[in-house]
Design an enzyme around this catalytic site. Structure first.
Site, PDB file in Angstrom:
ATOM      1  N   LYS A 119       1.054   4.169  -2.858  1.00 13.53           N
ATOM      2  CA  LYS A 119       0.684   5.556  -2.541  1.00 13.53           C
ATOM      3  C   LYS A 119       1.871   6.510  -2.715  1.00 13.53           C
ATOM      4  O   LYS A 119       1.691   7.665  -3.093  1.00 13.53           O
ATOM      5  CB  LYS A 119       0.115   5.630  -1.117  1.00 13.53           C
ATOM      6  CG  LYS A 119      -1.216   4.877  -0.951  1.00 13.53           C
ATOM      7  CD  LYS A 119      -2.297   5.422  -1.880  1.00 13.53           C
ATOM      8  CE  LYS A 119      -3.674   4.867  -1.609  1.00 13.53           C
ATOM      9  NZ  LYS A 119      -4.694   5.388  -2.527  1.00 13.53           N
ATOM     10  N   TYR A 125       0.839  -1.212   0.000  1.00 12.97           N
ATOM     11  CA  TYR A 125       0.000   0.000   0.000  1.00 12.97           C
ATOM     12  C   TYR A 125       0.878   1.267   0.000  1.00 12.97           C
ATOM     13  O   TYR A 125       0.636   2.195  -0.785  1.00 12.97           O
ATOM     14  CB  TYR A 125      -0.900  -0.042   1.237  1.00 12.97           C
ATOM     15  CG  TYR A 125      -1.909   1.070   1.342  1.00 12.97           C
ATOM     16  CD1 TYR A 125      -3.052   1.089   0.535  1.00 12.97           C
ATOM     17  CD2 TYR A 125      -1.747   2.096   2.263  1.00 12.97           C
ATOM     18  CE1 TYR A 125      -3.992   2.104   0.650  1.00 12.97           C
ATOM     19  CE2 TYR A 125      -2.677   3.115   2.385  1.00 12.97           C
ATOM     20  CZ  TYR A 125      -3.799   3.109   1.583  1.00 12.97           C
ATOM     21  OH  TYR A 125      -4.738   4.123   1.699  1.00 12.97           O
TER      22      TYR A 125
HETATM   23  P1  NAD Z   1     -13.439   2.562   0.868  1.00 15.66           P
HETATM   24  O1  NAD Z   1     -12.971   1.146   0.834  1.00 15.66           O
HETATM   25  O2  NAD Z   1     -14.500   2.935   1.847  1.00 15.66           O
HETATM   26  O3  NAD Z   1     -13.907   3.041  -0.575  1.00 15.66           O
HETATM   27  C1  NAD Z   1     -13.108   2.839  -1.699  1.00 15.66           C
HETATM   28  C2  NAD Z   1     -13.993   2.816  -2.913  1.00 15.66           C
HETATM   29  O4  NAD Z   1     -13.182   2.598  -4.055  1.00 15.66           O
HETATM   30  C3  NAD Z   1     -15.013   1.671  -2.856  1.00 15.66           C
HETATM   31  O5  NAD Z   1     -16.255   2.142  -3.325  1.00 15.66           O
HETATM   32  C4  NAD Z   1     -14.402   0.634  -3.796  1.00 15.66           C
HETATM   33  O6  NAD Z   1     -15.363  -0.205  -4.390  1.00 15.66           O
HETATM   34  C5  NAD Z   1     -13.747   1.538  -4.822  1.00 15.66           C
HETATM   35  N1  NAD Z   1     -12.697   0.845  -5.558  1.00 15.66           N
HETATM   36  C6  NAD Z   1     -11.592   0.247  -5.071  1.00 15.66           C
HETATM   37  N2  NAD Z   1     -10.897  -0.290  -6.078  1.00 15.66           N
HETATM   38  C7  NAD Z   1     -11.587  -0.032  -7.228  1.00 15.66           C
HETATM   39  C8  NAD Z   1     -11.383  -0.307  -8.585  1.00 15.66           C
HETATM   40  N3  NAD Z   1     -10.320  -1.005  -8.989  1.00 15.66           N
HETATM   41  N4  NAD Z   1     -12.276   0.136  -9.459  1.00 15.66           N
HETATM   42  C9  NAD Z   1     -13.360   0.836  -9.094  1.00 15.66           C
HETATM   43  N5  NAD Z   1     -13.612   1.144  -7.813  1.00 15.66           N
HETATM   44  C10 NAD Z   1     -12.740   0.700  -6.893  1.00 15.66           C
HETATM   45  O7  NAD Z   1     -12.119   3.409   1.108  1.00 15.66           O
HETATM   46  P2  NAD Z   1     -11.906   4.943   1.507  1.00 15.66           P
HETATM   47  O8  NAD Z   1     -11.407   4.948   2.903  1.00 15.66           O
HETATM   48  O9  NAD Z   1     -13.056   5.771   1.130  1.00 15.66           O
HETATM   49  O10 NAD Z   1     -10.650   5.243   0.571  1.00 15.66           O
HETATM   50  C11 NAD Z   1     -10.694   6.078  -0.575  1.00 15.66           C
HETATM   51  C12 NAD Z   1      -9.271   6.407  -0.975  1.00 15.66           C
HETATM   52  O11 NAD Z   1      -8.622   7.090   0.096  1.00 15.66           O
HETATM   53  C13 NAD Z   1      -8.405   5.185  -1.287  1.00 15.66           C
HETATM   54  O12 NAD Z   1      -7.549   5.455  -2.357  1.00 15.66           O
HETATM   55  C14 NAD Z   1      -7.613   5.005  -0.010  1.00 15.66           C
HETATM   56  O13 NAD Z   1      -6.410   4.327  -0.228  1.00 15.66           O
HETATM   57  C15 NAD Z   1      -7.410   6.440   0.408  1.00 15.66           C
HETATM   58  N6  NAD Z   1      -7.115   6.610   1.823  1.00 15.66           N
HETATM   59  C16 NAD Z   1      -7.984   6.210   2.778  1.00 15.66           C
HETATM   60  C17 NAD Z   1      -7.637   6.395   4.104  1.00 15.66           C
HETATM   61  C18 NAD Z   1      -8.543   5.993   5.240  1.00 15.66           C
HETATM   62  O14 NAD Z   1      -8.118   6.107   6.402  1.00 15.66           O
HETATM   63  N7  NAD Z   1      -9.765   5.559   5.004  1.00 15.66           N
HETATM   64  C19 NAD Z   1      -6.414   6.965   4.448  1.00 15.66           C
HETATM   65  C20 NAD Z   1      -5.561   7.349   3.438  1.00 15.66           C
HETATM   66  C21 NAD Z   1      -5.918   7.177   2.120  1.00 15.66           C
END
Ligand code: NAD
Length: 249
Positions: A161, A157
């Site tokens: 990133k 991951y």
């Molecule tokens: P989440 O799992 O709640 O939502 C992610 C969404 O992306 C889901 O709807 C999933 O179906 C969709 N998705 C994933 N892979 C996909 C693909 N190949 N094609 C189409 N859709 C796809 O996650 P989140 O927490 O909302 O995360 C959103 C972004 O933020 C991600 O890139 C994650 O890495 C990043 N992020 C999240 C956090 C956290 O603490 N939640 C922290 C840092 C970064």
């Protein structure tokens, strides 16, 4: 009040839940037409489109795996065909497959790199030509504080990133002369389905390390994206904005 005099068009990947959904709603509030992609949750996608249309927002849901080059090209084409341009692209879709390196499988590595990094390449590549021709556009890629600091159990991951940050700086240099900005938002710990699986103990340890002493809500991240998409951010490119309560400094 809208931030755009004429309607602008935004495309957000992975828009049905979590941070992606908050970004979709925030850009809709700011006056954009908003298209979003989803992989499989068609009922959530349909209900989000209905809710947005109910508020008078032009909205479009596009099914497709972001790691598919063809699907990414189709999604960008659908937006430009239907609405005439693509002004804001937010690459939000992402997954985790955490494990200590010793137990991490090749499949865990490949899945995370493909979903998190190749997907960004796919959508930027598809939007490159239309944005270049328009001589304007905003690309905002969602990374993570972990891409800057590293985190045990997240080599895959963190690499994906961190890759997004290097990728975005390079693309910002390629597209700057065309008036296209490319920036990164790197969230810290955000309360979503992605982090729901963490134990209470892990959560408490995490919160105690955050200077602002709270986890983020998806709207905290959406606000930063909305700013980077706005006219006020027109002289910002190649930057990574950590929205992490101070965790990564
Ligand atoms: P989440 O799992 O709640 O939502 C992610 C969404 O992306 C889901 O709807 C999933 O179906 C969709 N998705 C994933 N892979 C996909 C693909 N190949 N094609 C189409 N859709 C796809 O996650 P989140 O927490 O909302 O995360 C959103 C972004 O933020 C991600 O890139 C994650 O890495 C990043 N992020 C999240 C956090 C956290 O603490 N939640 C922290 C840092 C970064």
């Amino acid at each position: 009040m809208t931030e755009t005099a004429t309607k602008k068009n935004a495309l957000v990947t992975g828009g049905t839940r979590g941070i992606g959904r908050a970004i979709v709603e925030s850009l809709a509030d700011a006056g954009y037409r908003v298209a979003f992609t989803y992989r499989s949750s068609s009922s959530e996608a349909d209900s989000l489109v209905d809710a947005l249309k109910g508020r008078g927002v032009d909205a479009m849901a596009l099914q497709g795996d972001a790691s598919s080059t063809e699907k990414a090209a189709e999604a960008v084409e659908a937006v430009t065909k239907e609405w005439g341009s693509i002004d804001v692209l937010v690459n939000n879709a992402g997954i985790t497959r955490d494990n200590l390196m010793i137990r991490m499988s090749e499949d865990d590595w490949d899945a995370v790199m493909t979903n998190n990094l190749k997907s960004v390449f796919n959508f930027c590549k598809a939007a490159y030509r239309p944005m270049m021709k328009q001589r304007g556009g905003r690309i905002i890629n969602i990374s993570s504080v972990v891409g800057v600091t590293g985190n045990p159990g997240q080599t895959n991951y963190a690499a994906s990133k961190a890759g997004i940050i290097g990728f975005s700086k390079s693309l910002a240099k390629e597209l700057g002369s065309r008036g296209v900005t490319v920036n990164v938002v790197a969230p810290g710990y955000v309360e979503t389905d992605m982090t729901a699986k963490l134990s209470d103990a892990a959560r408490e340890a995490m919160v105690s390390a955050i200077p602002l002493q709270r986890v983020a809500v998806p709207e905290d991240i959406a606000a930063a994206v909305r700013f980077l998409a706005s006219d006020g951010a027109s002289y910002i490119t190649g930057q990574t904005l950590l929205v992490d309560g101070g965790l990564g400094m």
